[in-house]
Design a protein around this motif. Structure first.
Motif, PDB file in Angstrom:
ATOM      1  N   THR A   1       0.814  -1.219   0.000  1.00 49.08           N
ATOM      2  CA  THR A   1       0.000   0.000   0.000  1.00 49.08           C
ATOM      3  C   THR A   1       0.842   1.262   0.000  1.00 49.08           C
ATOM      4  O   THR A   1       0.294   2.355  -0.114  1.00 49.08           O
ATOM      5  CB  THR A   1      -0.913   0.040   1.244  1.00 49.08           C
TER       6      THR A   1
ATOM      7  N   ASP B   1       1.889  -1.432   6.915  1.00 45.79           N
ATOM      8  CA  ASP B   1       0.838  -2.275   6.338  1.00 45.79           C
ATOM      9  C   ASP B   1       1.381  -3.545   5.692  1.00 45.79           C
ATOM     10  O   ASP B   1       0.603  -4.377   5.216  1.00 45.79           O
ATOM     11  CB  ASP B   1       0.045  -1.498   5.283  1.00 45.79           C
TER      12      ASP B   1
ATOM     13  N   TYR C   1      -2.236  -6.638   3.650  1.00 44.33           N
ATOM     14  CA  TYR C   1      -3.060  -6.584   2.441  1.00 44.33           C
ATOM     15  C   TYR C   1      -2.592  -7.660   1.470  1.00 44.33           C
ATOM     16  O   TYR C   1      -1.398  -7.932   1.359  1.00 44.33           O
ATOM     17  CB  TYR C   1      -2.953  -5.215   1.761  1.00 44.33           C
TER      18      TYR C   1
ATOM     19  N   GLU D   1      -8.329  -6.669   2.262  1.00 42.78           N
ATOM     20  CA  GLU D   1      -7.878  -5.783   3.322  1.00 42.78           C
ATOM     21  C   GLU D   1      -8.107  -6.419   4.690  1.00 42.78           C
ATOM     22  O   GLU D   1      -8.847  -7.410   4.785  1.00 42.78           O
ATOM     23  CB  GLU D   1      -8.648  -4.460   3.239  1.00 42.78           C
TER      24      GLU D   1
END
Length: 162
Positions: free
Chosen positions: A18, A23, A27, A45
């Motif tokens: 991302t 993150d 994801y 997500e």
């Protein structure tokens, strides 16, 4: 939310970056092929709801549900943010849609008849005590009638609270 679906076989599962280091690993990009020349990439997500909390692997048949009104990049294959992912099963049908005050789906293809045995939950797994009409629902059910629209008594409903 204008929920639409795409079904097929998971061909590839990769991490999705991302741009935020925090993150990393949160994801995933799932490439799904319907076997008729159409491919979709689903961005999975941390908030994507997996029906029955199943783990999905390459080779599994799945259905991804996404908000057709959400902004999407103009790329090929199309890339959608998955709201709900369901692993296909012969024993259980899954419908994700907006249900009106009569508990009929927005596309008119399913009418719900509740029973005392119908389990109604929120996405966090807790019992939902509010009104389920005029909401987006994840409906898990077996057989339907041959009426128009088909009717079913679902065994579980998950309310998508937005």
């Amino acid at each position: 939310m204008n929920l639409q679906s795409f079904s097929g076989v998971v061909m590839v599962i990769n991490d999705f970056y991302t741009g935020q280091n925090k993150d990393a690993g949160c994801y995933v990009l799932m490439t799904v092929d319907n076997g008729r020349g159409n491919v979709v990439n689903f961005v999975v997500e941390p908030t994507t709801y997996f029906v029955n909390h199943v783990k999905v692997h390459v080779g599994d048949r799945v259905t991804g549900f996404y908000d057709a009104d959400a902004a999407t990049p103009m790329i090929y294959p199309p890339q959608f943010r998955a709201v709900v992912m369901s692993k296909d099963s012969r024993r259980e049908n899954v419908k994700v849609d907006y249900f009106n005050r009569r508990l009929q789906s927005s596309d008119g293809t399913l009418q719900l008849n509740l029973s005392p045995q119908t389990e109604i939950l929120s996405t966090n797994g807790q019992y939902f005590t509010g009104n389920i009409t005029e909401r987006n629902l994840i409906v898990l059910y077996g057989a339907t009638t041959k009426s128009i629209p088909p009717q079913t008594t679902p065994h579980k409903i998950i309310v998508i609270c937005s």
